[in-house]
Structures are given as structure tokens and as C-alpha cells.
Enzyme design. Structure first.
Site, mmCIF file in Angstrom:
data_model
loop_
_atom_site.group_PDB
_atom_site.id
_atom_site.type_symbol
_atom_site.label_atom_id
_atom_site.label_comp_id
_atom_site.label_asym_id
_atom_site.label_seq_id
_atom_site.Cartn_x
_atom_site.Cartn_y
_atom_site.Cartn_z
ATOM 1 N N ARG A 41 7.471 -0.371 -4.790
ATOM 2 C CA ARG A 41 6.952 0.570 -5.798
ATOM 3 C C ARG A 41 6.159 1.691 -5.156
ATOM 4 N NH1 ARG A 41 5.521 -1.099 -11.618
ATOM 5 N NH2 ARG A 41 5.100 1.107 -11.465
ATOM 6 N N GLY A 46 0.808 -1.735 -0.113
ATOM 7 C CA GLY A 46 1.746 -2.022 0.968
ATOM 8 C C GLY A 46 2.770 -0.918 1.163
ATOM 9 N N CYS A 47 3.241 -0.366 0.061
ATOM 10 C CA CYS A 47 4.259 0.696 0.141
ATOM 11 C C CYS A 47 3.657 1.988 0.677
ATOM 12 C CB CYS A 47 4.891 0.910 -1.229
ATOM 13 S SG CYS A 47 5.749 -0.581 -1.808
ATOM 14 N N THR A 48 2.408 2.236 0.344
ATOM 15 C CA THR A 48 1.721 3.414 0.883
ATOM 16 C C THR A 48 1.526 3.261 2.385
ATOM 17 O OG1 THR A 48 0.622 3.842 -1.217
ATOM 18 C CG2 THR A 48 -0.395 4.782 0.757
ATOM 19 N N GLY A 51 4.908 3.795 4.100
ATOM 20 C CA GLY A 51 5.268 5.213 4.119
ATOM 21 C C GLY A 51 4.438 5.994 5.123
#
Length: 156
Positions: A41, A46-48, A51
């Protein structure tokens, strides 16, 4: 559509991407390898972090001959906000219908707050210039992952 396999060609697909464009796999092949990373998401911790790690190593990845693309089920407007907020230099692709997620076998049953949910298992795939899947990383742990991708790129 069957799932991808290491050592075999990746079937062509097209997805909407940030910047108001549609990206077709076959249009990206030839001059660059592709790093396709699937994440659950936009704008979650974690996704930030993931990225930002790809952003931090972006110059090294491109020097190694790779194009980086992030893919999740979020819509383009969410992707645009996420990309702008953190200054990601690569495009994010939207797979709201989960067709490419299914092709790569990243949709999994997970547990969130004790309840079963269906979501993307953090995964990365390295596709060579000829469209052959060369490496896959499933159940990715973010710390140190981009270095693993860079090491694999050097073997191509």
C-alpha cells in the site's frame, strides 16, 4: 494467464502509471533490465521505507542498466500523492484489477489484526532486456534488499 517462472519470458502486460501514461512491458524491453517491485500500500511505513531505499540507490540501479517500477493495487491518484510526497524518481504502476499481481503470484492470504485479509506479499522481480525473468525475491524484508537486487543486476 499462468504465473511467471524464472528463466522464462514474462507475458506482456499494460498498466496505468504515474505521469498519466500507460506502460507496456514490451515497450520497456531491449535497452534496460526491469526491476519490478510489488508492495502492499501507498504511504505505509514499510512501503515508504522500501520506496526510499530504491530512491537512495536509484543512480546505482540505473548505472547497472535497470529501470525501476513499483506496483501496487492503489489507484493512480494515490500513487501520484505517494510519489510526490517522497520524491520517487521512478514510476508507480496501478494494478487495481490485480491481473499483473496474479501473473506474478504476489496475492496472498495474510492476517491483519487477527483477521484474514488478501493482499500483496512484498516481492521483487528482475526481468532482463529480452523479457526473461532472471531473479525473484518473495517475502521481501526491506533492510538490505536493494543491495541484493544490485548484486543480481551485476550478474546479467
Amino acid at each position: 494467464m499462468s504465473q511467471v517462472e524464472v528463466g522464462k519470458p514474462v507475458p506482456d502486460f499494460t498498466l496505468p502509471a504515474t505521469g498519466g501514461v500507460e506502460l507496456r512491458l514490451s515497450d520497456l524491453l531491449g535497452s534496460q533490465h526491469l526491476v519490478l517491485y510489488f508492495y502492499p500500500r501507498d504511504d505505509t511505513p514499510g512501503c515508504t521505507t522500501e520506496g526510499r531505499d530504491f530512491t537512495e540507490h536509484y543512480a546505482r540501479l540505473t548505472e547497472a542498466g535497470a529501470t525501476v517500477l513499483g506496483i501496487s493495487r492503489d489507484g493512480i491518484r494515490s500513487h501520484e500523492r505517494f510519489k510526490d510526497k517522497y520524491g520517487f524518481p521512478f514510476q508507480l504502476l496501478s494494478d487495481e484489477q490485480e491481473t499483473v499481481c496474479e501473473l506474478f503470484g504476489v496475492m496472498k492470504q495474510k492476517t491483519m489484526y487477527g483477521k484474514p485479509v488478501r493482499g500483496i506479499e512484498r516481492s521483487t522481480f528482475l526481468v532482463d532486456r529480452d523479457g526473461i525473468l532472471r531473479h525473484e525475491w518473495r517475502k521481501v524484508k526491506v533492510p538490505g534488499h536493494v543491495e541484493q537486487v544490485l548484486a543480481a543486476l551485476k550478474t546479467l
